[in-house]
Design a protein around this motif. Structure first.
Motif, PDB file in Angstrom:
ATOM      1  N   GLU A   1     -66.751   7.229 -27.679  1.00 21.16           N
ATOM      2  CA  GLU A   1     -66.504   8.638 -27.995  1.00 21.16           C
ATOM      3  C   GLU A   1     -65.044   9.003 -27.750  1.00 21.16           C
ATOM      4  OE1 GLU A   1     -68.567  10.146 -29.607  1.00 21.16           O
ATOM      5  OE2 GLU A   1     -70.537   9.330 -29.127  1.00 21.16           O
ATOM      6  N   ALA A   2     -64.464   8.415 -26.722  1.00 18.43           N
ATOM      7  CA  ALA A   2     -63.035   8.659 -26.462  1.00 18.43           C
ATOM      8  C   ALA A   2     -62.179   8.090 -27.594  1.00 18.43           C
ATOM      9  CB  ALA A   2     -62.625   8.040 -25.129  1.00 18.43           C
ATOM     10  N   LYS A   3     -62.537   6.928 -28.076  1.00 22.85           N
ATOM     11  CA  LYS A   3     -61.790   6.318 -29.182  1.00 22.85           C
ATOM     12  C   LYS A   3     -61.910   7.153 -30.454  1.00 22.85           C
ATOM     13  CE  LYS A   3     -62.168   1.814 -29.597  1.00 22.85           C
ATOM     14  NZ  LYS A   3     -62.814   0.468 -29.650  1.00 22.85           N
ATOM     15  N   LYS A   4     -63.116   7.680 -30.706  1.00 17.82           N
ATOM     16  CA  LYS A   4     -63.313   8.557 -31.875  1.00 17.82           C
ATOM     17  C   LYS A   4     -62.471   9.829 -31.736  1.00 17.82           C
ATOM     18  CE  LYS A   4     -68.124   7.182 -32.714  1.00 17.82           C
ATOM     19  NZ  LYS A   4     -69.532   7.676 -32.662  1.00 17.82           N
ATOM     20  N   ALA A   5     -62.440  10.358 -30.517  1.00 17.85           N
ATOM     21  CA  ALA A   5     -61.675  11.585 -30.279  1.00 17.85           C
ATOM     22  C   ALA A   5     -60.181  11.355 -30.503  1.00 17.85           C
ATOM     23  CB  ALA A   5     -61.925  12.094 -28.861  1.00 17.85           C
ATOM     24  N   ILE A   6     -59.686  10.191 -30.089  1.00 19.37           N
ATOM     25  CA  ILE A   6     -58.278   9.854 -30.322  1.00 19.37           C
ATOM     26  C   ILE A   6     -57.993   9.750 -31.814  1.00 19.37           C
ATOM     27  CG2 ILE A   6     -56.534   8.036 -30.045  1.00 19.37           C
ATOM     28  CD1 ILE A   6     -57.856   7.452 -27.285  1.00 19.37           C
ATOM     29  N   ALA A   7     -58.899   9.095 -32.531  1.00 17.88           N
ATOM     30  CA  ALA A   7     -58.714   8.938 -33.973  1.00 17.88           C
ATOM     31  C   ALA A   7     -58.706  10.287 -34.678  1.00 17.88           C
ATOM     32  CB  ALA A   7     -59.826   8.052 -34.541  1.00 17.88           C
ATOM     33  N   LYS A   8     -59.534  11.208 -34.219  1.00 22.03           N
ATOM     34  CA  LYS A   8     -59.583  12.539 -34.826  1.00 22.03           C
ATOM     35  C   LYS A   8     -58.325  13.341 -34.490  1.00 22.03           C
ATOM     36  CE  LYS A   8     -62.502  16.641 -35.312  1.00 22.03           C
ATOM     37  NZ  LYS A   8     -62.643  16.504 -36.774  1.00 22.03           N
ATOM     38  N   GLN A   9     -57.898  13.249 -33.236  1.00 26.65           N
ATOM     39  CA  GLN A   9     -56.739  14.015 -32.789  1.00 26.65           C
ATOM     40  C   GLN A   9     -55.459  13.546 -33.473  1.00 26.65           C
ATOM     41  OE1 GLN A   9     -57.011  16.615 -30.836  1.00 26.65           O
ATOM     42  NE2 GLN A   9     -54.844  17.081 -30.542  1.00 26.65           N
ATOM     43  N   LEU A  10     -55.363  12.255 -33.729  1.00 26.69           N
ATOM     44  CA  LEU A  10     -54.147  11.674 -34.314  1.00 26.69           C
ATOM     45  C   LEU A  10     -54.400  11.193 -35.746  1.00 26.69           C
ATOM     46  CD1 LEU A  10     -53.033   9.641 -31.169  1.00 26.69           C
ATOM     47  CD2 LEU A  10     -52.137  11.842 -31.935  1.00 26.69           C
ATOM     48  N   LYS A  11     -55.254  11.871 -36.444  1.00 27.01           N
ATOM     49  CA  LYS A  11     -55.658  11.485 -37.799  1.00 27.01           C
ATOM     50  C   LYS A  11     -54.440  11.268 -38.699  1.00 27.01           C
ATOM     51  CE  LYS A  11     -58.655  13.004 -41.588  1.00 27.01           C
ATOM     52  NZ  LYS A  11     -59.552  14.090 -42.071  1.00 27.01           N
ATOM     53  N   GLY A  12     -54.454  10.144 -39.411  1.00 27.78           N
ATOM     54  CA  GLY A  12     -53.364   9.850 -40.329  1.00 27.78           C
ATOM     55  C   GLY A  12     -52.194   9.128 -39.697  1.00 27.78           C
ATOM     56  N   LYS A  13     -52.248   8.879 -38.396  1.00 26.82           N
ATOM     57  CA  LYS A  13     -51.159   8.189 -37.687  1.00 26.82           C
ATOM     58  C   LYS A  13     -51.715   6.907 -37.082  1.00 26.82           C
ATOM     59  CE  LYS A  13     -49.090  12.664 -36.543  1.00 26.82           C
ATOM     60  NZ  LYS A  13     -48.676  13.579 -35.445  1.00 26.82           N
ATOM     61  N   ALA A  14     -51.870   5.888 -37.919  1.00 27.99           N
ATOM     62  CA  ALA A  14     -52.565   4.666 -37.521  1.00 27.99           C
ATOM     63  C   ALA A  14     -51.949   4.000 -36.290  1.00 27.99           C
ATOM     64  CB  ALA A  14     -52.596   3.686 -38.696  1.00 27.99           C
ATOM     65  N   LYS A  15     -50.622   3.928 -36.256  1.00 26.20           N
ATOM     66  CA  LYS A  15     -49.957   3.277 -35.119  1.00 26.20           C
ATOM     67  C   LYS A  15     -50.188   4.056 -33.838  1.00 26.20           C
ATOM     68  CE  LYS A  15     -45.515   1.513 -33.489  1.00 26.20           C
ATOM     69  NZ  LYS A  15     -44.065   1.348 -33.782  1.00 26.20           N
ATOM     70  N   ALA A  16     -50.086   5.392 -33.916  1.00 30.39           N
ATOM     71  CA  ALA A  16     -50.305   6.222 -32.730  1.00 30.39           C
ATOM     72  C   ALA A  16     -51.743   6.107 -32.249  1.00 30.39           C
ATOM     73  CB  ALA A  16     -49.962   7.676 -33.040  1.00 30.39           C
ATOM     74  N   VAL A  17     -52.678   6.041 -33.198  1.00 31.04           N
ATOM     75  CA  VAL A  17     -54.089   5.891 -32.829  1.00 31.04           C
ATOM     76  C   VAL A  17     -54.290   4.595 -32.056  1.00 31.04           C
ATOM     77  CG1 VAL A  17     -56.412   5.488 -33.733  1.00 31.04           C
ATOM     78  CG2 VAL A  17     -55.001   7.312 -34.698  1.00 31.04           C
ATOM     79  N   GLU A  18     -53.722   3.514 -32.565  1.00 30.13           N
ATOM     80  CA  GLU A  18     -53.881   2.212 -31.912  1.00 30.13           C
ATOM     81  C   GLU A  18     -53.271   2.210 -30.518  1.00 30.13           C
ATOM     82  OE1 GLU A  18     -52.797  -2.537 -32.651  1.00 30.13           O
ATOM     83  OE2 GLU A  18     -52.087  -0.986 -34.037  1.00 30.13           O
ATOM     84  N   LEU A  19     -52.043   2.718 -30.384  1.00 30.73           N
ATOM     85  CA  LEU A  19     -51.377   2.735 -29.089  1.00 30.73           C
ATOM     86  C   LEU A  19     -52.165   3.551 -28.066  1.00 30.73           C
ATOM     87  CD1 LEU A  19     -47.623   3.165 -30.118  1.00 30.73           C
ATOM     88  CD2 LEU A  19     -48.630   1.196 -28.950  1.00 30.73           C
ATOM     89  N   ASN A  20     -52.637   4.701 -28.471  1.00 28.61           N
ATOM     90  CA  ASN A  20     -53.350   5.569 -27.536  1.00 28.61           C
ATOM     91  C   ASN A  20     -54.739   5.044 -27.210  1.00 28.61           C
ATOM     92  OD1 ASN A  20     -51.865   8.360 -26.917  1.00 28.61           O
ATOM     93  ND2 ASN A  20     -51.286   7.724 -28.982  1.00 28.61           N
ATOM     94  N   GLN A  21     -55.406   4.467 -28.169  1.00 29.55           N
ATOM     95  CA  GLN A  21     -56.704   3.853 -27.864  1.00 29.55           C
ATOM     96  C   GLN A  21     -56.537   2.685 -26.901  1.00 29.55           C
ATOM     97  OE1 GLN A  21     -58.453   2.911 -31.689  1.00 29.55           O
ATOM     98  NE2 GLN A  21     -59.444   4.914 -31.849  1.00 29.55           N
ATOM     99  N   ASN A  22     -55.492   1.897 -27.082  1.00 29.06           N
ATOM    100  CA  ASN A  22     -55.234   0.775 -26.166  1.00 29.06           C
ATOM    101  C   ASN A  22     -54.954   1.279 -24.756  1.00 29.06           C
ATOM    102  OD1 ASN A  22     -55.583  -1.078 -28.204  1.00 29.06           O
ATOM    103  ND2 ASN A  22     -53.382  -1.321 -28.637  1.00 29.06           N
ATOM    104  N   ALA A  23     -54.187   2.376 -24.651  1.00 26.29           N
ATOM    105  CA  ALA A  23     -53.868   2.933 -23.334  1.00 26.29           C
ATOM    106  C   ALA A  23     -55.128   3.454 -22.645  1.00 26.29           C
ATOM    107  CB  ALA A  23     -52.831   4.041 -23.471  1.00 26.29           C
ATOM    108  N   ALA A  24     -55.945   4.179 -23.390  1.00 34.75           N
ATOM    109  CA  ALA A  24     -57.183   4.708 -22.808  1.00 34.75           C
ATOM    110  C   ALA A  24     -58.102   3.569 -22.370  1.00 34.75           C
ATOM    111  CB  ALA A  24     -57.890   5.611 -23.814  1.00 34.75           C
ATOM    112  N   LEU A  25     -58.171   2.540 -23.196  1.00 31.34           N
ATOM    113  CA  LEU A  25     -59.018   1.394 -22.854  1.00 31.34           C
ATOM    114  C   LEU A  25     -58.479   0.656 -21.631  1.00 31.34           C
ATOM    115  CD1 LEU A  25     -61.522  -0.143 -23.734  1.00 31.34           C
ATOM    116  CD2 LEU A  25     -60.069  -1.585 -25.181  1.00 31.34           C
ATOM    117  N   ALA A  26     -57.167   0.605 -21.501  1.00 33.01           N
ATOM    118  CA  ALA A  26     -56.567  -0.032 -20.320  1.00 33.01           C
ATOM    119  C   ALA A  26     -56.964   0.721 -19.055  1.00 33.01           C
ATOM    120  CB  ALA A  26     -55.045  -0.072 -20.464  1.00 33.01           C
TER     121      ALA A  26
END
Length: 607
Positions: free
Chosen positions: A166-191
């Protein structure tokens, strides 16, 4: 104490609060924390839990402290909570003060170098090596400052039991259209999540458990809801000047207009949006456009209404329509631009010098922000007058869950506007003649063919035919008719909403105070004090308000200002019941909470 991996029940086995807690995140303005906080809020929301967010931010661009509060409630309470069960402390400048104010037993996530666990023994502390984690998860050092906050999203998700998907989905929604930003932030949250999984123990203080309470709901703020309402209402002219906290209303309208208000053939915009040199000029644009037949609006805050008052008085007296959104903040003067207050009640009720009475709408939730914005334009044209939609920073800029808005299914009410044929059939037309006895006259629009409907619009004395007059009887006739028009509005404005428990004690409130009042009413009932609650939604006061006031032995008027402005209006309009009204006030700039209402009403009851 510091959490230890060998100790699974670090809070001493206290009863776990399921989907019932408040989190306060302390960060630095401009650090990207708003994105992280919204992601955490949305992740809990996507778990099916009622949630609300309050952002307490400074009025500078960057660098000063900011606090964001997330409240989860299984019962659906969304007001600010007076206590917090979890703190996330990311600002070294305020960390010691924040932890000193922490409620006993709270969970505290903080940056490891701060060593906050040594300051309080009655807290459960989770030191996290944020810099180490962000360095490992983000290969670009220049982005560490922004991505670092997403680490605490992952840590908090693990501690609370939030599904990481759900956190990953929320990041994707918040940063929609910014694939690199989505990846970086999902990686940080997962870390952060993985580190917490390996290094932090389970806790039984607060937990998120998946529910279905938010199915079909959306997250939106009041400024966006108002902008949508104005879009659907057919606004074609906007005159405005930027001001906190109202700017995002027009900015959102501009974004929607770019997409939806362009001629399909030419691609040109079919709405005029003009940023004027100041607030007074903005009001002039609104009223001139309304006089010419356009649906027009502005969005401002208390200082703007002060500056606009001269034109507002003109609009009232010459009877020109226009909608004024007031997203109120803390005053007077510059005041606290990024704090909330209901401090413009009397000003909006009677804006301008002389005798004026304005129609005001007070939305109390996101659906009403949308609907009342739409309705305001019908009222403006029906009553040929400035209409105020009065919200505040709390409603306007904070995150609220809401049902999707209902698509309007009624035609626009353009009011009493005469065309060429109707004018030809009238033998004796006068712009300010009260033909129907409701105080509302028939108007014409400039350019109506035939010339019969032409008149001089003047802010000086005039008679029924719009001719200049200083005769006392003409002046009295005009202002008395304007008062009659205000009385007629009682049948058109939204009536109040009731939440009755069967009592001769009443609570009256409006706008953003509603969530706290609902919670306070329940708490008072649990303590043996039953009350009936009326949520006011408009001025003038309607027949339902009359009956409520007459029926109650006491009416507690809850509002967010120092002087009890709504109570003052009630005492003015109901002088025979003036002693019934008791002020329950909150005005420190923070959103009102249920506890302060309960405490004040309890004190009155004990006298």
């Amino acid at each position: 104490m510091t959490a230890a991996l060998a100790s699974p029940a670090v809070t001493g086995g206290a009863k776990t609060r399921i989907n019932d807690f408040s989190i306060q995140v302390a960060t630095v303005n401009g650090s990207g924390s708003q994105t992280a906080n919204t992601v955490l809020l949305r992740a809990i929301f996507q778990m099916g839990v009622f949630v609300s967010g309050k952002n307490l931010f400074p009025s500078n661009i960057a660098g000063l402290p900011t606090w964001f509060t997330i409240r989860a409630s299984a019962k659906g309470y969304v007001a600010r909570k007076a206590t917090n069960e979890m703190l996330i402390l990311m600002n070294p400048e305020t960390a010691k003060e924040d932890i000193a104010k922490a409620d006993p037993g709270a969970l505290v996530i903080y940056d490891e170098p701060l060593q906050l666990d040594k300051l309080r023994a009655d807290l459960t502390c989770f030191p996290v090596p944020f810099q180490k984690l962000v360095t490992a998860s983000c290969p670009e050092p220049k982005l560490h400052k922004l991505v670092k906050n997403m680490i605490y999203v992952g840590v908090a998700a693990r501690i609370l039991g939030v599904d990481m998907e759900e956190a990953k989905k929320a990041i994707a929604k918040q940063l929609k259209g910014k694939a690199k930003a989505v990846e970086l932030n999902q990686n940080a949250a997962l870390a952060g999540y993985d580190w917490a999984m390996e290094n932090l123990p389970d806790q039984d203080h607060i937990r998120v458990v998946r529910d279905n309470k938010t199915q079909g709901l959306i997250i939106v703020d009041g400024n966006e809801a108002c902008a949508l309402g104005a879009m659907f209402a057919g606004v074609t002219v906007v005159g405005w000047y930027p001001i906190t906290p109202a700017s995002s209303l027009v900015e959102t309208f501009i974004e929607y207009a770019e997409e939806y208000r362009k001629d399909p053939k030419t691609g040109k915009s079919n709405v005029a949006i003009v940023q004027m040199e100041d607030e007074l000029a903005s009001a002039g644009v609104v009223l001139a456009a309304g006089w010419a037949g356009a649906r027009s609006m502005t969005s401002t805050a208390g200082p703007g209404i002060s500056l606009m008052s001269e034109f507002i008085g003109l609009g009232y007296y010459v009877e020109a329509p226009g909608v004024f959104f007031n997203v109120a903040r803390t005053g007077p003067s510059t005041g606290l631009p990024t704090r909330t207050q209901q401090s413009d009640i009397e000003m909006c009720a009677k804006a301008s010098h002389g005798d004026t009475l304005h129609i005001n709408l007070y939305p109390g939730n996101m659906e009403e922000c949308f609907q009342f914005s739409y309705d305001a334009f019908d009222l403006a044209e029906r009553f040929q007058t400035p209409i105020f939609v009065v919200t505040d920073l709390d409603l306007g800029m904070q995150n609220w869950s809401s049902k999707p808005f209902t698509y309007p299914d009624k035609p626009f009410d353009r009011g009493k506007v005469l065309n060429q044929q109707q004018l030809a059939e009238i033998k004796d037309w006068g712009r300010y003649k009260d033909v129907d006895g409701d105080g509302i006259c028939y108007r014409t629009l400039p350019g109506t063919p035939g010339g019969k409907g032409a008149y001089f619009t003047r802010g000086s004395g005039h008679n029924d035919y719009a001719l200049y007059s200083e005769k006392p009887e003409d002046y009295v006739s005009v202002v008395n008719r304007l008062r009659k028009k205000y009385e007629t509005a009682k049948s058109y404005v939204p009536g109040p909403v009731f939440r009755n428990l069967g009592s001769d004690k009443g609570i009256l409130a409006f706008g953003s105070s509603d969530p706290a009042v609902v919670e306070a009413q329940d708490t008072l009932a649990e303590q043996g004090v039953k009350t009936d609650y009326l949520r006011l939604r408009a001025l003038p006061f309607t027949a339902e308000v009359d009956a409520f006031v007459k029926a109650k032995q006491v009416v507690y008027v809850v509002e967010q200002n120092r002087d009890g402005q709504m109570a003052n209006l009630l005492r003015e309009f109901y002088p025979e019941h003036a002693t019934k009204f008791k002020n329950v006030l909150h005005y420190d700039g923070l959103a009102i909470d249920a506890k302060c209402i309960v405490d004040q009403i309890t004190a009155f009851e004990q006298k």
